[in-house]
Design a protein around this motif. Sequence first.
Motif, PDB file in Angstrom:
ATOM      1  N   PHE A   1       0.745  -0.690   0.141  1.00 28.61           N
ATOM      2  CA  PHE A   1      -0.154   0.254   0.417  1.00 28.61           C
ATOM      3  C   PHE A   1       0.852   0.629   0.121  1.00 28.61           C
ATOM      4  N   SER A   2       0.487   2.413  -0.470  1.00 28.63           N
ATOM      5  CA  SER A   2       0.809   3.407  -0.632  1.00 28.63           C
ATOM      6  C   SER A   2      -0.050   4.629  -0.470  1.00 28.63           C
ATOM      7  N   ASN A   3       0.526   5.356   0.263  1.00 28.20           N
ATOM      8  CA  ASN A   3      -0.150   6.715   1.469  1.00 28.20           C
ATOM      9  C   ASN A   3      -0.078   8.104  -0.407  1.00 28.20           C
ATOM     10  N   ASN A   4      -0.980   8.795   0.174  1.00 30.97           N
ATOM     11  CA  ASN A   4      -0.644  10.065  -0.691  1.00 30.97           C
ATOM     12  C   ASN A   4      -0.780  11.502  -0.149  1.00 30.97           C
ATOM     13  N   PRO A   5       0.547  11.838  -0.776  1.00 27.30           N
ATOM     14  CA  PRO A   5       0.847  13.364  -0.094  1.00 27.30           C
ATOM     15  C   PRO A   5       0.009  14.283   0.388  1.00 27.30           C
ATOM     16  N   ASP A   6      -1.225  14.357  -0.721  1.00 26.63           N
ATOM     17  CA  ASP A   6      -2.574  15.704   0.095  1.00 26.63           C
ATOM     18  C   ASP A   6      -3.465  14.852   1.411  1.00 26.63           C
ATOM     19  N   ARG A   7      -3.547  13.511   1.460  1.00 27.11           N
ATOM     20  CA  ARG A   7      -4.092  12.656   2.151  1.00 27.11           C
ATOM     21  C   ARG A   7      -3.174  11.691   2.864  1.00 27.11           C
ATOM     22  N   PRO A   8      -2.251  11.983   3.872  1.00 21.99           N
ATOM     23  CA  PRO A   8      -1.340  11.501   4.532  1.00 21.99           C
ATOM     24  C   PRO A   8      -1.608  10.109   4.633  1.00 21.99           C
ATOM     25  N   THR A   9      -2.982   9.720   5.090  1.00 23.61           N
ATOM     26  CA  THR A   9      -3.089   8.675   6.016  1.00 23.61           C
ATOM     27  C   THR A   9      -4.673   7.987   5.439  1.00 23.61           C
ATOM     28  N   TYR A  10      -4.148   8.002   3.567  1.00 25.94           N
ATOM     29  CA  TYR A  10      -5.373   7.249   3.341  1.00 25.94           C
ATOM     30  C   TYR A  10      -4.001   6.363   2.164  1.00 25.94           C
TER      31      TYR A  10
ATOM     32  N   GLY B   1       3.346  -4.240   2.969  1.00 29.44           N
ATOM     33  CA  GLY B   1       4.719  -3.064   2.536  1.00 29.44           C
ATOM     34  C   GLY B   1       3.641  -1.694   2.359  1.00 29.44           C
ATOM     35  N   CYS B   2       4.337  -0.969   3.248  1.00 28.35           N
ATOM     36  CA  CYS B   2       4.103   0.428   3.031  1.00 28.35           C
ATOM     37  C   CYS B   2       5.491   1.327   2.690  1.00 28.35           C
ATOM     38  N   LEU B   3       4.764   1.873   1.424  1.00 37.39           N
ATOM     39  CA  LEU B   3       4.983   2.438   0.705  1.00 37.39           C
ATOM     40  C   LEU B   3       4.885   4.200   1.481  1.00 37.39           C
ATOM     41  N   ARG B   4       5.789   4.864   2.029  1.00 38.58           N
ATOM     42  CA  ARG B   4       4.995   6.165   2.737  1.00 38.58           C
ATOM     43  C   ARG B   4       5.688   7.342   1.864  1.00 38.58           C
ATOM     44  N   PHE B   5       5.066   8.757   1.562  1.00 37.15           N
ATOM     45  CA  PHE B   5       5.855   9.262   0.946  1.00 37.15           C
ATOM     46  C   PHE B   5       6.950  10.539   1.434  1.00 37.15           C
ATOM     47  N   ASP B   6       7.243  10.216   1.092  1.00 39.77           N
ATOM     48  CA  ASP B   6       8.994  11.246   1.660  1.00 39.77           C
ATOM     49  C   ASP B   6       8.917  12.934   1.224  1.00 39.77           C
ATOM     50  N   GLU B   7       8.012  13.208   1.981  1.00 35.16           N
ATOM     51  CA  GLU B   7       8.017  14.948   2.397  1.00 35.16           C
ATOM     52  C   GLU B   7       9.457  15.477   1.809  1.00 35.16           C
ATOM     53  N   GLY B   8       9.144  16.670   0.943  1.00 32.49           N
ATOM     54  CA  GLY B   8      10.307  17.904   0.151  1.00 32.49           C
ATOM     55  C   GLY B   8      10.379  17.005  -1.000  1.00 32.49           C
ATOM     56  N   SER B   9      10.488  15.407  -1.491  1.00 32.94           N
ATOM     57  CA  SER B   9      10.770  14.809  -2.377  1.00 32.94           C
ATOM     58  C   SER B   9      10.045  15.171  -3.944  1.00 32.94           C
TER      59      SER B   9
ATOM     60  N   LEU C   1       9.718   2.087   1.050  1.00 29.60           N
ATOM     61  CA  LEU C   1       9.386   0.868   1.508  1.00 29.60           C
ATOM     62  C   LEU C   1       9.361   0.421   2.871  1.00 29.60           C
ATOM     63  N   THR C   2       8.744  -0.265   3.674  1.00 29.50           N
ATOM     64  CA  THR C   2       9.017  -0.604   4.659  1.00 29.50           C
ATOM     65  C   THR C   2       8.115  -1.808   4.554  1.00 29.50           C
ATOM     66  N   LEU C   3       8.836  -2.847   5.189  1.00 30.17           N
ATOM     67  CA  LEU C   3       7.995  -4.313   4.914  1.00 30.17           C
ATOM     68  C   LEU C   3       7.220  -3.912   6.187  1.00 30.17           C
ATOM     69  N   TYR C   4       6.533  -4.440   7.287  1.00 30.35           N
ATOM     70  CA  TYR C   4       5.932  -5.506   8.210  1.00 30.35           C
ATOM     71  C   TYR C   4       5.259  -6.673   8.545  1.00 30.35           C
ATOM     72  N   ALA C   5       5.366  -7.263   9.867  1.00 25.98           N
ATOM     73  CA  ALA C   5       4.493  -8.236   9.526  1.00 25.98           C
ATOM     74  C   ALA C   5       3.239  -8.536  10.368  1.00 25.98           C
ATOM     75  N   ALA C   6       2.099  -9.131   9.066  1.00 25.14           N
ATOM     76  CA  ALA C   6       1.007  -8.260   9.517  1.00 25.14           C
ATOM     77  C   ALA C   6      -0.253  -8.708  10.802  1.00 25.14           C
ATOM     78  N   LYS C   7       0.284  -9.442  11.306  1.00 26.53           N
ATOM     79  CA  LYS C   7      -0.490 -10.112  12.439  1.00 26.53           C
ATOM     80  C   LYS C   7       0.339  -9.033  13.525  1.00 26.53           C
ATOM     81  N   THR C   8       1.343  -8.212  13.446  1.00 21.26           N
ATOM     82  CA  THR C   8       1.853  -7.660  14.895  1.00 21.26           C
ATOM     83  C   THR C   8       1.905  -6.784  14.441  1.00 21.26           C
ATOM     84  N   ALA C   9       2.280  -5.627  13.359  1.00 20.36           N
ATOM     85  CA  ALA C   9       2.278  -4.504  12.934  1.00 20.36           C
ATOM     86  C   ALA C   9       4.009  -4.341  13.291  1.00 20.36           C
ATOM     87  N   GLU C  10       4.695  -5.148  13.032  1.00 21.70           N
ATOM     88  CA  GLU C  10       6.305  -5.003  13.753  1.00 21.70           C
ATOM     89  C   GLU C  10       7.063  -5.240  12.851  1.00 21.70           C
TER      90      GLU C  10
END
Length: 286
Positions: A160-169, A195-203, A231-240
């Motif tokens: 999943f990736s978030n949206n720069p205009d809506r960071p929590t979407y 896998g979480c694709l988080r927008f890099d502010e200022g990029s 991109l950061t990878l997490y265990a789905a069951k624990t969010a670690e």
Amino acid sequence: MSDNYPPYGEQQPDPNVAPWSGPPAPPQQGGYLPYGQPPPPPHYGTPLPPAPNKSNKGLIIGLVAGAVVVILAICGAGIGILLAYDDDEPARGTSSTPTLGTGSTPGTGTVPTPGQADSPNNNNSMTARYSSDLSNVCEGSPILNAAPYNGPAGAKAYTFSNNPDRPTYWSSKYVPSDKSYYAKGSDYEKVSVVGCLRFDEGSQGAPKKCQYKDKDEKQVTIDYVSSRYTLTLYAAKTAEKIGDGGTVTAPTNRCPSFISYDKTTMRAYAAPDSGTIEAALDKFLS
């Protein structure tokens, strides 16, 4: 003068009157006294004791017995009501009676939620109902009904990736169906990696001008913006966090045939490069 008559002047006895002297004549046969004699007083035997005075003792005993019956009836009704409400469980809640076989501490009555042992202190733990619910892992929410992560071999993944205009979407990103880590939307409970694709502010890069027609066939110009994601990878069951996927670019080499843009800013952001995402997942999960 004959001897059969008394001398003149002598009183003759009345044959119907007993003489005044001498014993009374004996009673006649049959037990009846001679006429004119008063009957002897009747013989009553030993006098009976006087009747006891009436007392309220019986009335008091009756009232006490009635009160006991009423109290027992009320108690019985109260017990019946309590039993009826007890069927009704709680509650939730808690029930004050521990449930057998749940592993709860005796006396607490707490029934553990599935997956609670994996993240007992995380109030944001949730149960997924759709594949899109796994995007909550990117906000730190463990998915209680996700598959446990036991290593990269055989793991299934969503990105999943978030949206720069809506960071929590967070929106789902494409994963090739020929990959071993691919999972269909209906198989979200088999997914163990997110896998979480988080927008890099200022990029943000310089916008690319792209021409389109809106629904009214009016010509509009959209600022198409490039950027970068981490991109950061997490265990789905624990969010670690279980791994880093590196940087994924969102290039604007050409204007897409279809675009979604903000009508206020007339701006749109490019999507993370699917080829870079695939290469990062291959490296981590293969």
